[in-house]
Design an enzyme around this catalytic site. Structure first.
Site, PDB file in Angstrom:
ATOM      1  N   GLU A 143       0.799  -1.228   0.000  1.00 19.50           N
ATOM      2  CA  GLU A 143       0.000   0.000   0.000  1.00 19.50           C
ATOM      3  C   GLU A 143       0.832   1.280   0.000  1.00 19.50           C
ATOM      4  OE1 GLU A 143      -2.679  -0.278   3.337  1.00 19.50           O
ATOM      5  OE2 GLU A 143      -3.892  -1.823   2.380  1.00 19.50           O
TER       6      GLU A 143
ATOM      7  N   GLU B 180      -5.518  -8.466   0.988  1.00 25.18           N
ATOM      8  CA  GLU B 180      -6.041  -8.103   2.315  1.00 25.18           C
ATOM      9  C   GLU B 180      -7.518  -7.785   2.199  1.00 25.18           C
ATOM     10  OE1 GLU B 180      -4.381  -4.789   4.475  1.00 25.18           O
ATOM     11  OE2 GLU B 180      -2.332  -5.520   4.203  1.00 25.18           O
TER      12      GLU B 180
HETATM   13  O1  IFM Z   1      -3.607  -3.003   9.371  1.00 25.59           O
HETATM   14  C1  IFM Z   1      -3.639  -2.483   8.085  1.00 25.59           C
HETATM   15  C2  IFM Z   1      -2.522  -3.050   7.243  1.00 25.59           C
HETATM   16  O2  IFM Z   1      -1.285  -2.835   7.815  1.00 25.59           O
HETATM   17  C3  IFM Z   1      -2.531  -2.404   5.876  1.00 25.59           C
HETATM   18  N1  IFM Z   1      -3.824  -2.489   5.267  1.00 25.59           N
HETATM   19  C4  IFM Z   1      -4.982  -2.095   6.052  1.00 25.59           C
HETATM   20  C5  IFM Z   1      -4.946  -2.796   7.401  1.00 25.59           C
HETATM   21  C6  IFM Z   1      -6.172  -2.367   8.248  1.00 25.59           C
HETATM   22  O3  IFM Z   1      -6.165  -1.001   8.459  1.00 25.59           O
END
Ligand code: IFM
Length: 444
Positions: free
Chosen positions: A167, A354
């Site tokens: 990200e 994710e």
């Molecule tokens: O915890 C984070 C992760 O580190 C990166 N993506 C979003 C998740 C939730 O906020």
């Protein structure tokens, strides 16, 4: 309910985590400090002053956690390497004990039949490199390349799936523009060079990994949110277009050979100052996959007073009855929309690297009945299935997260895990959602 026949046999199912959020042991065995170690110790930066020094103690509990994962039929584990465990000052001498830790984690996963998916950068930059400017200093591209090469050379005999960055929009935006994440820098003069050096590191990292070994799948991951206009007015539609360019297109388009979305986001022209001859071509790479990470949508409206993007978010709490602990709207259709949007770039394949939700856990008689998380996961998986049936080349799904962990500036308040952590005792309890995922995987 999603059944095996709905998916191709080889769809990848897993769980995701990151080093800083789970490992603790922030100064153990020669590890150097990272920007998050420093930032999280600053007063007022983290919810209630929570510290990540122990977190869910994965550094010491990894055998127990990986065994628990196995018992839950989870065969793919995405985690990140902490750069400053390997290179305590970011470059130069290797810390053998740090390397040994990841060797042990990887070897145990393989022994248990769990496929390790490794992220190389999940936001914990070595502090010594931040002291040289961090992502604002162009030298970071070379430091990062050396670190990537070391990891691929050393671990690439066993790890086949790699993600270069996690990200980049979030760590550059929150860390170098808003100052609410490490390293706490603000303003476009930090943000713009951090964007460019991250984008260059991303494409170069992909090329390095692909050139050092064959047989790897090398990708990188992007945060994304469906962006919807508040009203049908032209002003709100234009605002949504700008926010979409910033939130969803900024890093994927240069990687895809399209350059930065400057036309829809004129302030990005400032990036030209940091471009060297050949950069436009260097930004382009051909990853074996991209990971998309979606949690929600955002509704935006025109805002005269917001600099650079003239747009602002319409707070989800003011729009819908129920939000998650992150104050995010529960809107699974965003997953479907994002899969279609990112599939337009025609990368070889997509994984959802994710997805998950934070809700408060109530522990009753040693059990956590988190029905809301089960509903959230099921409805997101259904949207993925729908997109796949419509022809999107999505090949896998990772729940964020395996256990509860340190949620950056929000500390331990939001709980994202399939497994509850009692931070006092380090006791683990598989939540109802963990049992549901486990049964779902066993039935496949
Ligand atoms: O915890 C984070 C992760 O580190 C990166 N993506 C979003 C998740 C939730 O906020």
């Amino acid at each position: 309910m999603v059944k095996r026949a709905d998916f191709e046999k080889d769809f990848v199912w897993g769980v995701a985590a990151s080093a800083f959020q789970t490992e603790g042991a922030v100064e153990a065995d020669g590890k150097g400090l990272s920007i998050w170690d420093e930032f999280s110790r600053r007063k007022g930066k983290i919810y209630k002053g929570h510290a990540a020094d122990i977190s869910s103690d994965f550094y010491n509990q990894y055998t127990r956690d990986i065994a628990l994962m196995k018992s839950m039929h989870i065969n793919n584990f995405r985690f990140s390497i902490s750069w400053s465990r390997i290179f305590p000052t970011g470059t130069g001498e290797v810390n053998a004990k740090g390397v040994d830790f990841y060797d042990r984690v990887i070897d145990l996963c393989l022994e248990m039949g769990i496929n390790p998916w490794v992220t190389l950068y999940h936001w914990d930059l070595p502090l010594a490199l931040q002291q040289k400017g961090g992502w604002v200093n162009r030298d970071i591209v070379d430091y990062f390349s050396d670190y990537v090469a070391f990891c691929i050379n050393h671990f690439g005999d066993r790890v086949k799936q790699w993600m270069i960055l996690n990200e980049p929009m979030v760590y550059t935006g929150a860390g170098y523009f808003l100052g609410i994440h490490a390293p706490g820098k603000r303003g476009v003069d930090n943000f713009i060079p951090a964007i460019h050096h991250s984008a260059l590191s991303q494409s170069k990292g992909i090329r390095i990994a692909q050139s050092l070994r064959t047989g790897l799948e090398v990708g990188t991951t992007f945060s994304c949110s469906a962006i919807h206009p508040h009203t049908a007015s032209q002003k709100d539609l234009n605002a949504a277009k700008r926010v979409d360019a910033l939130v969803n297109r900024l890093f994927v388009e240069p990687l895809n050979g399209l350059g930065y979305p400057m036309q829809d986001l004129p302030f990005l022209r400032k990036i030209e100052k940091y471009m060297h001859p050949g950069d436009e071509i260097a930004l382009h790479a051909e990853p074996d996959f991209i990971g998309i990470q979606n949690y929600t949508r955002e509704v935006v409206k025109h805002s005269y007073f917001t600099p650079y993007i003239n747009s602002s978010l319409v707070n989800a709490k003011n729009r819908v009855d129920e939000v998650t602990e992150m104050a995010w709207e529960i809107y699974p259709q965003a997953m479907h929309e994002m899969l279609h949007q990112f599939s337009k770039y025609k990368f070889k394949k997509l994984y959802v690297t994710e997805n998950g939700a934070a809700f408060p856990d109530i522990v009753e008689n040693g059990k956590v009945h988190d029905i809301k998380r089960i509903n959230y996961l099921q409805s997101n998986i259904a949207e993925i299935l729908k997109a796949k049936k419509e022809g999107v080349n999505v090949e896998g799904y990772f729940v964020w997260s395996f256990t509860d962990n340190f949620e950056w500036a929000e500390g331990y308040r939001p709980r994202f895990g399939l497994v509850h952590i009692d931070y006092e005792s380090q006791k683990r309890i598989i939540k109802a959602s963990g049992h549901w995922y486990s049964n779902f995987l066993a039935d496949l």
